[in-house]
Motif scaffolding. Sequence first.
Motif, PDB file in Angstrom:
ATOM      1  N   ALA A  26       0.828  -1.203   0.000  1.00  0.00           N
ATOM      2  CA  ALA A  26       0.000   0.000   0.000  1.00  0.00           C
ATOM      3  C   ALA A  26       0.861   1.252   0.000  1.00  0.00           C
ATOM      4  N   ALA A  27       1.963   1.217   0.745  1.00  0.00           N
ATOM      5  CA  ALA A  27       2.861   2.369   0.776  1.00  0.00           C
ATOM      6  C   ALA A  27       3.463   2.636  -0.602  1.00  0.00           C
ATOM      7  N   GLU A  28       3.868   1.570  -1.270  1.00  0.00           N
ATOM      8  CA  GLU A  28       4.440   1.735  -2.615  1.00  0.00           C
ATOM      9  C   GLU A  28       3.417   2.328  -3.571  1.00  0.00           C
ATOM     10  N   ARG A  29       2.159   2.014  -3.368  1.00  0.00           N
ATOM     11  CA  ARG A  29       1.106   2.452  -4.276  1.00  0.00           C
ATOM     12  C   ARG A  29       0.896   3.966  -4.222  1.00  0.00           C
ATOM     13  N   ILE A  30       1.067   4.589  -3.032  1.00  0.00           N
ATOM     14  CA  ILE A  30       0.660   5.995  -2.913  1.00  0.00           C
ATOM     15  C   ILE A  30       1.715   6.943  -2.346  1.00  0.00           C
ATOM     16  N   ALA A  31       2.810   6.441  -1.802  1.00  0.00           N
ATOM     17  CA  ALA A  31       3.743   7.326  -1.081  1.00  0.00           C
ATOM     18  C   ALA A  31       4.661   8.088  -2.026  1.00  0.00           C
ATOM     19  N   ASP A  32       5.011   9.307  -1.625  1.00  0.00           N
ATOM     20  CA  ASP A  32       6.040  10.092  -2.296  1.00  0.00           C
ATOM     21  C   ASP A  32       7.405   9.849  -1.654  1.00  0.00           C
TER      22      ASP A  32
END
Length: 305
Positions: free
Chosen positions: A206-212
């Motif tokens: 999930a972090a990879e999907r949305i994090a900058d």
Amino acid sequence: MRGAGHVAAVTDASFDLAAGECLALVGESGCGKSVLASALLGLLPGNAETAGSAVLHGTGADEDIDLLTADERTLARTVRGRRVALVPQSPAAHLTPVRTIRAQLAETLRELRGTPRGELRAATEAAAERAAFPLGHLDRHPHQLSGGLAQRAATAMALIGDAPLLLADEPTTGLDRDLVERTADELRRCADDGRALLMITHDLVAAERIADRVAVMYAGRVVELADAASYFGGTGPRHPYARSLLDALPERAFTPIPGMPPELGDLPAGCAFAPRCERATGRCGTPPPFDGRIACHHPEEPGRA
């Protein structure tokens, strides 16, 4: 504090977060991620102590405020829900047990948006749909919901106020993968609309999907801060622990990290990760300084993703 002693749950955590940006704070359970979120909202136990500063910069007529030194009246009346919204890790503790989800959403809409009574039903259902909460469950009480549904109800309430800073503490807990992606995408839209998003999670997918950007925490300390693109697919993480987190994913090497995280009240001298690290040397008996990017005496060379 524990007994007569002190436990440093979070130490020397330093980062900034801009409007329109998502920073993912990742790490194993018990590393201090949720404690940091609680500190920012003044929700720590009464015997907890904080030091340093956490400045929330104002927008429009709002003034800058130091969240660590603000009094309870200020936090309750002007910060929580209005300037900082929380998607809690334990939603059941933040939902009123004797009121339906519909009633709680409606109350939040009246309080934060001033929604007129005649518009409440439509606005309540729109708020629920935004967090993928099924409309057929709106008239249920929290104890009638599964953990995943309670999580979505808490997310719906957090998103109502459009606060400039959103703290999402394990927002995908209890959700299947489709709902994880939908929830993550909705949180990303909040950042794209100009809000700052701090996503606290152990879900690296999930972090990879949305994090900058990604901040990796271990034993109460941030050990690496990196651009998400580099961390997940570019040069890769450079701290051995940060790299081990990725290697433990099923879609990667699926290699578990050896050993167990240390107790925060009984940390080893020097680098806390050294007892689990294959790169450790005698030099790791002294604490590695954090230079704004990494805290490690023997970081991985770039380019070994």
